[in-house]
Design a protein around this motif. Structure first.
Motif, short mmCIF file in Angstrom:
data_model
loop_
_atom_site.label_atom_id
_atom_site.label_comp_id
_atom_site.label_asym_id
_atom_site.label_seq_id
_atom_site.Cartn_x
_atom_site.Cartn_y
_atom_site.Cartn_z
N ASP A 24 0.83 -1.20 0.00
CA ASP A 24 0.00 0.00 0.00
C ASP A 24 0.86 1.26 0.00
O ASP A 24 0.54 2.23 -0.68
CB ASP A 24 -0.94 -0.01 1.20
CG ASP A 24 -1.85 1.19 1.21
OD1 ASP A 24 -2.63 1.35 0.24
OD2 ASP A 24 -1.79 1.99 2.17
N ARG A 28 0.71 4.04 -2.84
CA ARG A 28 0.38 5.41 -2.46
C ARG A 28 1.45 6.37 -2.97
O ARG A 28 1.14 7.45 -3.47
CB ARG A 28 0.23 5.51 -0.95
CG ARG A 28 -0.23 6.85 -0.47
CD ARG A 28 -0.46 6.88 1.01
NE ARG A 28 0.48 6.01 1.69
CZ ARG A 28 0.35 5.63 2.94
NH1 ARG A 28 -0.67 6.01 3.65
NH2 ARG A 28 1.24 4.84 3.50
N GLN A 31 1.02 6.71 -6.69
CA GLN A 31 -0.22 7.45 -6.95
C GLN A 31 -0.03 8.95 -6.71
O GLN A 31 -0.39 9.77 -7.55
CB GLN A 31 -1.34 6.91 -6.06
CG GLN A 31 -2.66 7.62 -6.26
CD GLN A 31 -3.71 7.13 -5.26
OE1 GLN A 31 -3.42 6.39 -4.33
NE2 GLN A 31 -4.93 7.56 -5.46
N TYR A 32 0.56 9.31 -5.59
CA TYR A 32 0.73 10.72 -5.29
C TYR A 32 1.82 11.36 -6.15
O TYR A 32 1.73 12.54 -6.48
CB TYR A 32 1.02 10.93 -3.81
CG TYR A 32 -0.17 10.62 -2.93
CD1 TYR A 32 -1.47 10.68 -3.42
CD2 TYR A 32 0.00 10.25 -1.61
CE1 TYR A 32 -2.55 10.39 -2.62
CE2 TYR A 32 -1.09 9.96 -0.80
CZ TYR A 32 -2.35 10.04 -1.32
OH TYR A 32 -3.42 9.75 -0.52
N ARG A 65 -5.62 0.15 -4.27
CA ARG A 65 -5.42 0.31 -2.83
C ARG A 65 -6.69 -0.04 -2.06
O ARG A 65 -6.63 -0.66 -1.01
CB ARG A 65 -4.98 1.74 -2.51
CG ARG A 65 -3.56 2.01 -2.96
CD ARG A 65 -3.13 3.42 -2.66
NE ARG A 65 -3.20 3.68 -1.23
CZ ARG A 65 -3.55 4.84 -0.71
NH1 ARG A 65 -3.88 5.85 -1.49
NH2 ARG A 65 -3.59 5.00 0.59
#
Length: 129
Positions: A24, A28, A31-32, A65
């Motif tokens: 995760d 993350r 993704q960010y 996620r």
């Protein structure tokens, strides 16, 4: 719930579901970072096709996620079960309240994921596919 599944089975399930934490974090980060690249690209006039692909990547990683969190409610429900045996009233109460709300949040998150991927029929009668 204990009568249906043994506590040892609960503990093994919780241990397995906890291994997704590292994955995760990686998802993350990507993704960010993609979100940052889209923002930076929009300000500096990057190719629209690249920005669209990064936006799709952000959405796919967000849904992934959520998928990785499906079923983690069991971990919090097991913690509630263990907390019932605590002697300190304040610790027991706060642990139960915290894990109850975390479990409800994850149940809601799972419902959002199921709705987003259209795995169930919508209330309006639309086809799930």
């Amino acid at each position: 719930m204990t009568a249906i599944i043994s506590t040892q089975t609960h503990d093994h399930l919780v241990k397995y579901l906890s291994t997704a934490t590292g994955r995760d974090r990686i998802h993350r980060f990507v993704q960010y970072f993609s979100r940052f690249l889209v923002w930076h690209g929009q300000r500096n006039g990057y190719d629209k096709d690249l920005l669209a692909r990064l936006t799709n990547l952000m959405g796919a990683l967000g849904q992934t996620r959520k998928l990785m969190r499906v079923g983690r409610q069991v971990e919090f429900l097991r913690t509630i079960q263990k907390a019932a045996g605590l002697k300190d009233d304040v610790t027991r109460l706060t642990t139960i309240v915290k894990n109850t709300f975390l479990s409800l949040w994850l149940a809601h998150d799972t419902c959002q994921w199921v709705s987003c991927v259209r795995a169930i029929a919508l209330a309006s009668g639309a086809s799930p596919l």
